[in-house]
Design a protein around this motif. Sequence first.
Motif, PDB file in Angstrom:
ATOM      1  N   TYR A  33       0.829  -1.201   0.000  1.00 19.65           N
ATOM      2  CA  TYR A  33       0.000   0.000   0.000  1.00 19.65           C
ATOM      3  C   TYR A  33       0.865   1.254   0.000  1.00 19.65           C
ATOM      4  CZ  TYR A  33      -4.357  -2.568   0.794  1.00 19.65           C
ATOM      5  OH  TYR A  33      -5.453  -3.377   0.655  1.00 19.65           O
ATOM      6  N   ARG A  34       1.945   1.234   0.757  1.00 19.25           N
ATOM      7  CA  ARG A  34       2.860   2.382   0.791  1.00 19.25           C
ATOM      8  C   ARG A  34       3.444   2.649  -0.588  1.00 19.25           C
ATOM      9  NH1 ARG A  34       8.439   0.749   2.918  1.00 19.25           N
ATOM     10  NH2 ARG A  34       8.349  -0.148   0.819  1.00 19.25           N
ATOM     11  N   ASP A  35       3.935   1.597  -1.247  1.00 18.12           N
ATOM     12  CA  ASP A  35       4.548   1.772  -2.569  1.00 18.12           C
ATOM     13  C   ASP A  35       3.528   2.264  -3.591  1.00 18.12           C
ATOM     14  OD1 ASP A  35       6.897   0.901  -1.462  1.00 18.12           O
ATOM     15  OD2 ASP A  35       6.769  -1.135  -2.267  1.00 18.12           O
ATOM     16  N   THR A  36       2.279   1.801  -3.456  1.00 18.01           N
ATOM     17  CA  THR A  36       1.228   2.275  -4.353  1.00 18.01           C
ATOM     18  C   THR A  36       1.045   3.775  -4.242  1.00 18.01           C
ATOM     19  OG1 THR A  36       0.013   0.186  -4.327  1.00 18.01           O
ATOM     20  CG2 THR A  36      -1.246   2.175  -4.845  1.00 18.01           C
ATOM     21  N   TYR A  43       2.712  10.622  -9.509  1.00 17.80           N
ATOM     22  CA  TYR A  43       1.931  10.794 -10.739  1.00 17.80           C
ATOM     23  C   TYR A  43       0.996  11.995 -10.620  1.00 17.80           C
ATOM     24  CZ  TYR A  43      -1.530   9.906 -14.370  1.00 17.80           C
ATOM     25  OH  TYR A  43      -2.374  10.040 -15.448  1.00 17.80           O
ATOM     26  N   LEU A  44       0.266  12.095  -9.501  1.00 17.39           N
ATOM     27  CA  LEU A  44      -0.662  13.207  -9.293  1.00 17.39           C
ATOM     28  C   LEU A  44       0.062  14.546  -9.221  1.00 17.39           C
ATOM     29  CD1 LEU A  44      -3.336  12.036  -6.682  1.00 17.39           C
ATOM     30  CD2 LEU A  44      -3.707  12.682  -9.068  1.00 17.39           C
ATOM     31  N   TYR A  71      -1.590   4.573 -16.921  1.00 11.01           N
ATOM     32  CA  TYR A  71      -0.153   4.859 -16.889  1.00 11.01           C
ATOM     33  C   TYR A  71       0.638   3.624 -16.425  1.00 11.01           C
ATOM     34  CZ  TYR A  71       4.059   6.363 -14.356  1.00 11.01           C
ATOM     35  OH  TYR A  71       5.333   6.453 -13.845  1.00 11.01           O
ATOM     36  N   LEU A  72       0.119   2.933 -15.422  1.00 14.39           N
ATOM     37  CA  LEU A  72       0.799   1.740 -14.915  1.00 14.39           C
ATOM     38  C   LEU A  72       0.951   0.686 -16.010  1.00 14.39           C
ATOM     39  CD1 LEU A  72      -0.859   1.231 -11.398  1.00 14.39           C
ATOM     40  CD2 LEU A  72       1.405   2.160 -11.898  1.00 14.39           C
ATOM     41  N   ARG A  86      -2.752  -2.168  -7.069  1.00 12.33           N
ATOM     42  CA  ARG A  86      -2.653  -0.717  -6.842  1.00 12.33           C
ATOM     43  C   ARG A  86      -4.034  -0.108  -6.649  1.00 12.33           C
ATOM     44  NH1 ARG A  86       2.417  -1.226  -5.440  1.00 12.33           N
ATOM     45  NH2 ARG A  86       3.914  -1.408  -7.144  1.00 12.33           N
ATOM     46  N   LEU A  87      -4.999  -0.566  -7.433  1.00 13.19           N
ATOM     47  CA  LEU A  87      -6.361  -0.051  -7.319  1.00 13.19           C
ATOM     48  C   LEU A  87      -6.938  -0.359  -5.944  1.00 13.19           C
ATOM     49  CD1 LEU A  87      -8.934   1.201  -8.474  1.00 13.19           C
ATOM     50  CD2 LEU A  87      -9.473  -1.029  -9.504  1.00 13.19           C
TER      51      LEU A  87
END
Length: 332
Positions: A33-36, A43-44, A71-72, A86-87
Motif C-alpha cells: 500500500y505504501r509503494d502504491t 503521478y498526481l 499509466y501503470l 494498486r487499485l
Amino acid sequence: MAVTTLLAPVLHEYFTAYLITQRAMSDATIRTYRDTWRLFLRYLAEARHVPAHQLAVTDVDAASVLAFLEYLETSRGNSAATRNLRLAAIKSVMAFHATRSPEHLDAAARIHAIPVKKKPKPQPTFLTNLEAQALLDAIGTDTWTGRRDRAMFTLAAQTGLRLSELTGLRTVSLHLGAGPHVACTGKGRKRRTTPLTTATAAVLTGYLHERQARPGDALFPTTQGRALSPDAVQQRLSLYVAKAHASCPELAGKHVTVHTLRHTAAMRFLEAGIDAAVIALWLGHESIATTSMYLHADLNIKRAALERTRHPDIPAGEYHPDDPLLAWLKSL
C-alpha cells in the motif's frame, strides 16, 4: 466556502492509526500500500503541477485514478494483477476517509465502482526432479555463501516456503532433533510448522553448525549478519539458474523464482498421490481452491486419471480426437 482537505494528514492517519494499529495489517501489505501511494502521489503531483504534500483529497477522483491505472499498464508495463493491487490500495484509503468525511462519500463511491481488470489465470511454472537437482548442483559449496545458498534453496524446494517466509526465518525457527521441522509465520501472520526430510535435515544440520559462528539471528544472513532481502535471494537464485543451463538445457526456457520452487514442492506432492487438502495445509493456503491450480498444471496427472476410468478391455493409450472433416461427415 468549502474547506480544502489535504491528502497528507489523511494518509498519515490511515497508515499509522488505522492500518497498523487498528487493522494490524502484515508488513507485506503495508509495504504494498505504501509503494502504491508513493507512485500515485508522484503521478498526481506531476499531473496537477503541485508538490505531493500540497495535494488535496479532491485531487483523487475517478478520472485521476483511471488515468493512473492506464499509466501503470502502458508506461510502466505493469500486469493486470499489479494494476488491480494498486487499485485496491487506493480504494482502501478513500473508503477510510469517506467514513470520516461524508462530504467525500460520492467521490469515494465512484472510485470504488472502478472494476478490477480480469486476467487469464497463468499455469504455475515448476521444475522437474531433474531440473531441481541441476539447480542445486549448480550451487558451489567451496565458500560460506555457497553453502548458505545450498541450504536455503534445498529448504525452499522441499518445503515450498514463500519468499517472505524464507527471509523471515531465524535460527530458532529450525528444529533438527526428533521430528525435524521448520516453523514460520506465513500470510495473515499465521504460524505453521513444516516437516523436513532426512536429506534436507542433513544439509541444514551441517549448515547450522557453521552458521553458529556468524553474527545475527537470521537463519540465512548476509556476511554482516542481517537477514537477506527478498531481492538478494532472487538475485542469487537467478545466478544459479543461469549456471545450471549448461548441464540442464531445459531450464533455459523457464523463468525461475522462489515461488517456482514453491510450485515444485506442490507438484511433487501431487505426483506422490497426496490429497489436495493436505497440500493446502502444508503450503498454508487459505482455501483448497488455491491448491487446485496444480491439478490443472500437470498433464501426467490428467492422463493417470483417464487411465483409471478406462474400461479394462480397452488398451491403454492417449486420446486422439477424430479428424474434423470425418467427424462432420459422420454427423450427416
